[in-house]
Design an enzyme around this catalytic site. Sequence first.
Site, PDB file in Angstrom:
ATOM      1  N   SER A 124       0.929  -1.137   0.020  1.00  0.00           N
ATOM      2  CA  SER A 124       0.089  -0.044  -0.038  1.00  0.00           C
ATOM      3  C   SER A 124       0.908   1.028  -0.089  1.00  0.00           C
ATOM      4  O   SER A 124       2.004   1.314   0.460  1.00  0.00           O
ATOM      5  CB  SER A 124      -0.968  -0.016   1.332  1.00  0.00           C
ATOM      6  OG  SER A 124      -1.311   1.303   1.466  1.00  0.00           O
ATOM      7  N   TYR A 149      -2.234  -0.888  10.939  1.00  0.00           N
ATOM      8  CA  TYR A 149      -2.240  -1.705   9.774  1.00  0.00           C
ATOM      9  C   TYR A 149      -1.100  -1.490   8.768  1.00  0.00           C
ATOM     10  O   TYR A 149      -0.668  -2.197   8.043  1.00  0.00           O
ATOM     11  CB  TYR A 149      -3.639  -1.267   9.049  1.00  0.00           C
ATOM     12  CG  TYR A 149      -3.592  -1.260   7.350  1.00  0.00           C
ATOM     13  CD1 TYR A 149      -3.876  -2.590   6.959  1.00  0.00           C
ATOM     14  CD2 TYR A 149      -3.575  -0.164   6.775  1.00  0.00           C
ATOM     15  CE1 TYR A 149      -3.849  -2.637   5.716  1.00  0.00           C
ATOM     16  CE2 TYR A 149      -3.613  -0.293   5.588  1.00  0.00           C
ATOM     17  CZ  TYR A 149      -3.716  -1.565   4.758  1.00  0.00           C
ATOM     18  OH  TYR A 149      -3.917  -1.658   3.346  1.00  0.00           O
ATOM     19  N   LYS A 153       2.118  -3.608   6.835  1.00  0.00           N
ATOM     20  CA  LYS A 153       2.486  -3.669   5.464  1.00  0.00           C
ATOM     21  C   LYS A 153       3.933  -3.489   5.042  1.00  0.00           C
ATOM     22  O   LYS A 153       4.447  -3.993   4.257  1.00  0.00           O
ATOM     23  CB  LYS A 153       1.495  -2.588   4.511  1.00  0.00           C
ATOM     24  CG  LYS A 153       0.170  -2.820   4.354  1.00  0.00           C
ATOM     25  CD  LYS A 153      -0.021  -4.082   3.469  1.00  0.00           C
ATOM     26  CE  LYS A 153      -1.222  -4.502   3.215  1.00  0.00           C
ATOM     27  NZ  LYS A 153      -1.873  -5.903   2.710  1.00  0.00           N
TER      28      LYS A 153
HETATM   29  N1  UFG Z   1     -12.499  11.353   3.343  1.00  0.00           N
HETATM   30  C1  UFG Z   1     -13.224  12.098   3.735  1.00  0.00           C
HETATM   31  N2  UFG Z   1     -14.489  11.601   4.382  1.00  0.00           N
HETATM   32  C2  UFG Z   1     -14.599  10.336   4.598  1.00  0.00           C
HETATM   33  C3  UFG Z   1     -13.626   9.311   4.133  1.00  0.00           C
HETATM   34  C4  UFG Z   1     -12.305  10.118   3.577  1.00  0.00           C
HETATM   35  O1  UFG Z   1     -13.171  13.430   3.522  1.00  0.00           O
HETATM   36  O2  UFG Z   1     -15.954  10.009   4.817  1.00  0.00           O
HETATM   37  C5  UFG Z   1     -11.293  11.816   2.807  1.00  0.00           C
HETATM   38  C6  UFG Z   1     -10.050  11.418   3.730  1.00  0.00           C
HETATM   39  O3  UFG Z   1      -9.686  12.363   4.747  1.00  0.00           O
HETATM   40  C7  UFG Z   1      -8.808  11.562   2.735  1.00  0.00           C
HETATM   41  C8  UFG Z   1      -9.418  10.886   1.376  1.00  0.00           C
HETATM   42  O4  UFG Z   1     -10.852  10.979   1.617  1.00  0.00           O
HETATM   43  O5  UFG Z   1      -8.410  12.773   2.416  1.00  0.00           O
HETATM   44  C9  UFG Z   1      -9.268   9.647   1.180  1.00  0.00           C
HETATM   45  O6  UFG Z   1      -9.659   8.707   2.559  1.00  0.00           O
HETATM   46  P1  UFG Z   1      -9.733   7.208   2.307  1.00  0.00           P
HETATM   47  O7  UFG Z   1      -9.949   6.619   3.554  1.00  0.00           O
HETATM   48  O8  UFG Z   1     -10.650   6.867   1.361  1.00  0.00           O
HETATM   49  O9  UFG Z   1      -8.164   6.720   1.918  1.00  0.00           O
HETATM   50  P2  UFG Z   1      -6.865   7.028   2.608  1.00  0.00           P
HETATM   51  O10 UFG Z   1      -6.073   7.590   1.487  1.00  0.00           O
HETATM   52  O11 UFG Z   1      -6.923   7.409   4.092  1.00  0.00           O
HETATM   53  O12 UFG Z   1      -6.494   5.327   2.839  1.00  0.00           O
HETATM   54  C10 UFG Z   1      -6.352   4.580   1.869  1.00  0.00           C
HETATM   55  C11 UFG Z   1      -6.687   3.060   2.354  1.00  0.00           C
HETATM   56  C12 UFG Z   1      -5.573   2.510   3.217  1.00  0.00           C
HETATM   57  C13 UFG Z   1      -4.182   2.638   2.537  1.00  0.00           C
HETATM   58  C14 UFG Z   1      -4.201   4.204   2.032  1.00  0.00           C
HETATM   59  C15 UFG Z   1      -3.013   4.253   1.217  1.00  0.00           C
HETATM   60  O13 UFG Z   1      -7.828   3.193   3.094  1.00  0.00           O
HETATM   61  O14 UFG Z   1      -5.709   1.101   3.549  1.00  0.00           O
HETATM   62  O15 UFG Z   1      -5.059   4.457   1.283  1.00  0.00           O
HETATM   63  O16 UFG Z   1      -2.540   5.643   0.975  1.00  0.00           O
HETATM   64  F1  UFG Z   1      -3.131   2.318   3.386  1.00  0.00           F
END
Ligand code: UFG
Length: 340
Positions: A124, A149, A153
């Site tokens: 990831s 988590y 990785k």
């Molecule tokens: N976000 C919101 N509202 C939500 C959910 C997310 O604004 O309800 C925002 C987050 O703050 C972030 C973006 O949307 O800016 C993406 O968030 P995600 O939770 O969809 O994804 P992440 O980038 O945090 O994490 C994902 C996976 C992880 C992985 C990571 C790798 O969930 O498993 O990408 O960078 F490790």
Amino acid sequence: MSILVTGGAGFIGSHTCVELLNAGYDVVVVDNFANSCPEVLNRIKKITGRDLKFYEADLCDPDSLDIVFKENTIGAVIHFAGLKAVGESVLNPLKYYSQNLGMTINLCRKMAEYKVGKIVSSSSATVYGAPEKCPVTEDVPVGHANCPYGETKIIIEKILADVLLSKGLESVIVLRYFNPIGAHESGMLGEAPNGVPENLLPYLTQVAVGKRQFLSVFGNDYPTHDGTGVRDYIHVVDLAKAHIKAVERAYKADGIEYYNLGTGIGYSVLDIVKAYEKATGKKIPYKIMDRRPGDVAESYADPSRAEKNLGWKAQFDLERMCRDADRWQTMNPDGYASVN
Ligand code: UFG
């Protein structure tokens, strides 16, 4: 010779099984349905018109893996199985360390015992921590992930490199996913999180179908073009196709190789909201909230190494990702529990 897919009933695993079967591979899936369900396997068969072999087994139990290797001639393994909820890993780190690392160790032991030397492993972008600059190349040293988590990785990558050095494996392809979204175009396979979704797209699609009232946008004061977090969203089918190229590469190469899988384009949360509204004609109400702890401002890939060495490049644009995600959610409002 079959390809063993651990976690083959999961979101990325199931889409990869479809691509493997379509490409003519025989597939053996091991899954314990910890975060998936048997219906996924029926749908893979319906989409491809092909059968696959399935074992309900927990990789944490090495004995349950033995029969899989005994009864099949495995050419290579694609290892997806693992826990992946960031929030849960903060609350219960020992569960994540023991299960994610334990599963990988058991799998490597069995592979060595049965002389299966090739593995493609799910990693990831989280291994980069807060990248100093984007786009991120694979040569950037892995940092500190923002949660247990993510740390698992990083450690899994290290375990595989060490096992390779000890000649317990012949070739390792590590795939570092950015943000997989979208769904199979049939609407039959997609992301089906348990409970309240943690990730942006599954939450947003539930808002789109009226299951949730509004999207919480976590922070609008990041140093990005509109203040909201920027990520590299990639269609899950593009990601699945990269695994076929990675298996081909594992058969030819030896040693360990690392690949970023993303489009190379960063979109903000508000870009995604707008793109989704445009692609589907549905209104997405949202509210700006505080930042979510652990989030980085931006993360997007330089995917050029995958293009050069694997001959793989993402094909689907954001509009397509949104349309496919919306079709999946609309056809399956309750995930795989929905009646079709
Ligand atoms: N976000 C919101 N509202 C939500 C959910 C997310 O604004 O309800 C925002 C987050 O703050 C972030 C973006 O949307 O800016 C993406 O968030 P995600 O939770 O969809 O994804 P992440 O980038 O945090 O994490 C994902 C996976 C992880 C992985 C990571 C790798 O969930 O498993 O990408 O960078 F490790």
